[in-house]
Design a protein around this motif. Structure first.
Motif, mmCIF file in Angstrom:
data_model
loop_
_atom_site.group_PDB
_atom_site.id
_atom_site.type_symbol
_atom_site.label_atom_id
_atom_site.label_comp_id
_atom_site.label_asym_id
_atom_site.label_seq_id
_atom_site.Cartn_x
_atom_site.Cartn_y
_atom_site.Cartn_z
ATOM 1 N N THR A 151 0.829 -1.205 0.000
ATOM 2 C CA THR A 151 0.000 0.000 0.000
ATOM 3 C C THR A 151 0.863 1.256 0.000
ATOM 4 O O THR A 151 0.379 2.336 -0.332
ATOM 5 C CB THR A 151 -0.941 0.023 1.214
ATOM 6 O OG1 THR A 151 -0.157 0.113 2.418
ATOM 7 C CG2 THR A 151 -1.798 -1.228 1.261
ATOM 8 N N GLU A 152 2.113 1.112 0.369
ATOM 9 C CA GLU A 152 3.031 2.255 0.394
ATOM 10 C C GLU A 152 3.654 2.506 -0.969
ATOM 11 O O GLU A 152 3.881 3.647 -1.364
ATOM 12 C CB GLU A 152 4.139 2.004 1.427
ATOM 13 C CG GLU A 152 4.960 3.221 1.785
ATOM 14 C CD GLU A 152 4.131 4.273 2.528
ATOM 15 O OE1 GLU A 152 4.370 5.460 2.278
ATOM 16 O OE2 GLU A 152 3.244 3.905 3.320
ATOM 17 N N LYS A 196 -13.476 -14.310 17.752
ATOM 18 C CA LYS A 196 -12.935 -13.058 18.286
ATOM 19 C C LYS A 196 -11.615 -12.714 17.609
ATOM 20 O O LYS A 196 -11.304 -11.541 17.390
ATOM 21 C CB LYS A 196 -12.734 -13.179 19.802
ATOM 22 C CG LYS A 196 -14.023 -13.294 20.581
ATOM 23 C CD LYS A 196 -14.862 -12.029 20.462
ATOM 24 C CE LYS A 196 -16.124 -12.125 21.316
ATOM 25 N NZ LYS A 196 -17.013 -10.961 21.110
ATOM 26 N N ASN A 197 -10.820 -13.743 17.267
ATOM 27 C CA ASN A 197 -9.539 -13.505 16.612
ATOM 28 C C ASN A 197 -9.748 -12.850 15.238
ATOM 29 O O ASN A 197 -9.077 -11.875 14.896
ATOM 30 C CB ASN A 197 -8.771 -14.817 16.453
ATOM 31 C CG ASN A 197 -7.394 -14.611 15.867
ATOM 32 O OD1 ASN A 197 -6.586 -13.877 16.415
ATOM 33 N ND2 ASN A 197 -7.117 -15.263 14.744
ATOM 34 N N SER A 198 -10.690 -13.391 14.471
ATOM 35 C CA SER A 198 -10.989 -12.815 13.158
ATOM 36 C C SER A 198 -11.498 -11.386 13.302
ATOM 37 O O SER A 198 -11.138 -10.497 12.520
ATOM 38 C CB SER A 198 -12.017 -13.664 12.416
ATOM 39 O OG SER A 198 -11.456 -14.891 12.009
ATOM 40 N N GLN A 199 -12.320 -11.142 14.305
ATOM 41 C CA GLN A 199 -12.842 -9.793 14.517
ATOM 42 C C GLN A 199 -11.717 -8.816 14.833
ATOM 43 O O GLN A 199 -11.697 -7.689 14.319
ATOM 44 C CB GLN A 199 -13.865 -9.809 15.653
ATOM 45 C CG GLN A 199 -15.161 -10.514 15.291
ATOM 46 C CD GLN A 199 -16.119 -10.633 16.463
ATOM 47 O OE1 GLN A 199 -16.103 -9.800 17.378
ATOM 48 N NE2 GLN A 199 -16.946 -11.669 16.459
ATOM 49 N N THR A 200 -10.750 -9.251 15.650
ATOM 50 C CA THR A 200 -9.621 -8.389 16.007
ATOM 51 C C THR A 200 -8.784 -8.058 14.777
ATOM 52 O O THR A 200 -8.395 -6.902 14.564
ATOM 53 C CB THR A 200 -8.735 -9.087 17.058
ATOM 54 O OG1 THR A 200 -9.513 -9.332 18.232
ATOM 55 C CG2 THR A 200 -7.528 -8.223 17.416
ATOM 56 N N ILE A 201 -8.520 -9.086 13.949
ATOM 57 C CA ILE A 201 -7.728 -8.869 12.731
ATOM 58 C C ILE A 201 -8.445 -7.906 11.787
ATOM 59 O O ILE A 201 -7.846 -6.973 11.243
ATOM 60 C CB ILE A 201 -7.446 -10.215 12.035
ATOM 61 C CG1 ILE A 201 -6.472 -11.046 12.879
ATOM 62 C CG2 ILE A 201 -6.869 -9.995 10.629
ATOM 63 C CD1 ILE A 201 -6.320 -12.479 12.424
ATOM 64 N N HIS A 225 -9.278 -2.636 9.248
ATOM 65 C CA HIS A 225 -10.196 -1.518 9.026
ATOM 66 C C HIS A 225 -9.563 -0.201 9.472
ATOM 67 O O HIS A 225 -9.638 0.815 8.758
ATOM 68 C CB HIS A 225 -11.507 -1.760 9.781
ATOM 69 C CG HIS A 225 -12.526 -0.690 9.580
ATOM 70 N ND1 HIS A 225 -12.702 0.338 10.486
ATOM 71 C CD2 HIS A 225 -13.410 -0.464 8.582
ATOM 72 C CE1 HIS A 225 -13.666 1.144 10.058
ATOM 73 N NE2 HIS A 225 -14.110 0.680 8.912
ATOM 74 N N THR A 226 -8.917 -0.215 10.640
ATOM 75 C CA THR A 226 -8.238 0.984 11.136
ATOM 76 C C THR A 226 -7.129 1.409 10.180
ATOM 77 O O THR A 226 -6.982 2.593 9.845
ATOM 78 C CB THR A 226 -7.653 0.731 12.537
ATOM 79 O OG1 THR A 226 -8.718 0.389 13.428
ATOM 80 C CG2 THR A 226 -6.942 1.962 13.069
ATOM 81 N N PHE A 227 -6.347 0.429 9.733
ATOM 82 C CA PHE A 227 -5.254 0.692 8.797
ATOM 83 C C PHE A 227 -5.785 1.296 7.499
ATOM 84 O O PHE A 227 -5.270 2.306 7.003
ATOM 85 C CB PHE A 227 -4.502 -0.617 8.513
ATOM 86 C CG PHE A 227 -3.457 -0.515 7.443
ATOM 87 C CD1 PHE A 227 -2.227 0.060 7.701
ATOM 88 C CD2 PHE A 227 -3.705 -1.011 6.165
ATOM 89 C CE1 PHE A 227 -1.256 0.149 6.712
ATOM 90 C CE2 PHE A 227 -2.742 -0.923 5.172
ATOM 91 C CZ PHE A 227 -1.514 -0.336 5.440
ATOM 92 N N ALA A 228 -6.830 0.690 6.935
ATOM 93 C CA ALA A 228 -7.401 1.152 5.673
ATOM 94 C C ALA A 228 -7.960 2.570 5.807
ATOM 95 O O ALA A 228 -7.800 3.404 4.908
ATOM 96 C CB ALA A 228 -8.491 0.198 5.208
#
Length: 223
Positions: A146-147, A168-173, A178-181
């Motif tokens: 992305t850079e 929960k693991n999938s949700q965290t990932i 989402h935050t990164f995007a």
């Protein structure tokens, strides 16, 4: 060989954002998905021919319908010296608006390591073609892309989506992606949306785009 199309939906307004073209092989009235033949195609050097067929179909459909189509591409195709010329000629032949076309990059580790491939991607992008990273989150090299590449969209790997309503693991990932995007100003697509629970969880997490058999199965281009 044939192409089918699966819509990618905007979950905010339930409209179709674009269609991903998926390759199939029909033999003796049976239709086979890529997991049945893609390794044989790679080993026999046929991947570039498959890409050419699919890209031609994407250009044809986009020119005919005015809709947006996405085509998969792997590092093998980027290593083919005729790739850029073929893309330019096919866009011209169909007189298609290149902004109606996307390429979904597969097997991104090899692409990140190659200055030559990055240069080709930049040349294709100059034509107006959009780039999407497929299977995002599986390889650490995805983040670096992305850079250095003109990426507009990340498609979250289906392994994190298909059980997101109970993992929960999938949700965290997915929350991390989402935050990164959001920080990078990138669109996010969730694939493998297979039931109502997954659909609702993906929407709850703020993922704007989704595809999967729950929303619509792949369909022949005539449909």
């Amino acid at each position: 060989i044939m192409a089918v199309a699966q819509p990618i939906f905007n979950l905010m307004d339930e409209t179709v954002d674009k269609f991903e073209l998926l390759v199939r092989i029909k033999y003796n009235d049976e239709i086979y998905t890529p997991n049945k033949f893609i390794n044989a195609a790679r080993n026999s050097g046929q991947l570039f021919n498959i890409f050419k067929f699919m890209f031609d179909q994407g250009c044809r459909q986009a020119a005919k319908t005015g809709l947006h189509y996405s085509i998969n591409i792997s590092d093998c195709e980027f290593h083919h010296e005729g790739l850029l010329e073929y893309i330019i000629e096919t866009i011209a032949y169909h007189k298609v608006d290149p902004t109606l076309l996307s390429l979904e990059i597969l097997e991104s580790h090899a692409i990140t390591q190659s200055d030559e491939i990055r240069d080709i991607i930049l040349e294709i992008h100059k034509l107006g073609v959009e780039f999407i990273i497929d299977d995002f989150g599986v390889q650490c090299s995805n983040f670096a892309q992305t850079e250095f590449l003109p990426i507009t969209t990340l498609k979250i790997d289906g392994s994190f989506i298909e059980n997101i309503h109970e993992s929960k693991n999938s949700q965290t990932i997915v929350k991390t992606i989402h935050t990164f995007a959001k920080e990078k100003g990138l669109k996010l697509i969730a694939e493998f949306v297979c039931n109502q629970e997954v659909h609702d969880k993906v929407k709850e997490l703020g993922i704007e785009y989704a595809q999967g058999n729950y929303l619509s199965e792949p369909k022949p281009l005539d449909n």
